[in-house]
Design an enzyme around this catalytic site. Structure first.
Site: not given
Length: 104
Positions: A102-104
């Protein structure tokens, strides 16, 4: 898998520079990784990093910011103070773990 030289030794990293081999990390390497992104580690930082490492070993994936806060007992606001702007990503990088999902 790429190999990078960090703190005078070869470590395996992904395209974004996150370590990919759990056992290649140690606290000296963490100090170097933190310095690269402008963070000087304190006891409060180490509490979060040790939680991440222990949780990864038992869960098989890097904890989300919410999990660090709820299960690790470190308030989200404190995490943003310790690891400004993108705390989950910065904690994982310093802890020698994959970027959390979920981290960009």
């Amino acid at each position: 898998m790429k190999v990078a030289t960090i703190a005078g030794r070869a470590v395996h990293v992904d395209d974004e520079g996150f370590l990919t081999v759990y056992g290649e990390w140690d606290e000296d390497l963490a100090e170097t990784l933190a310095a690269r992104i402008g963070i000087e580690l304190t006891d409060a930082h180490w509490k979060a990093l040790r939680f991440l490492r222990d949780d990864y070993r038992s869960q098989g994936e890097t904890a989300t910011l919410r999990r660090v806060s709820v299960v690790g007992g470190i308030p989200t606001r404190q995490l943003f103070t310790l690891f400004p702007k993108k705390p989950a990503k910065k904690m994982a990088y310093i802890a020698g773990l994959p970027k959390p999902r979920g981290c960009v």
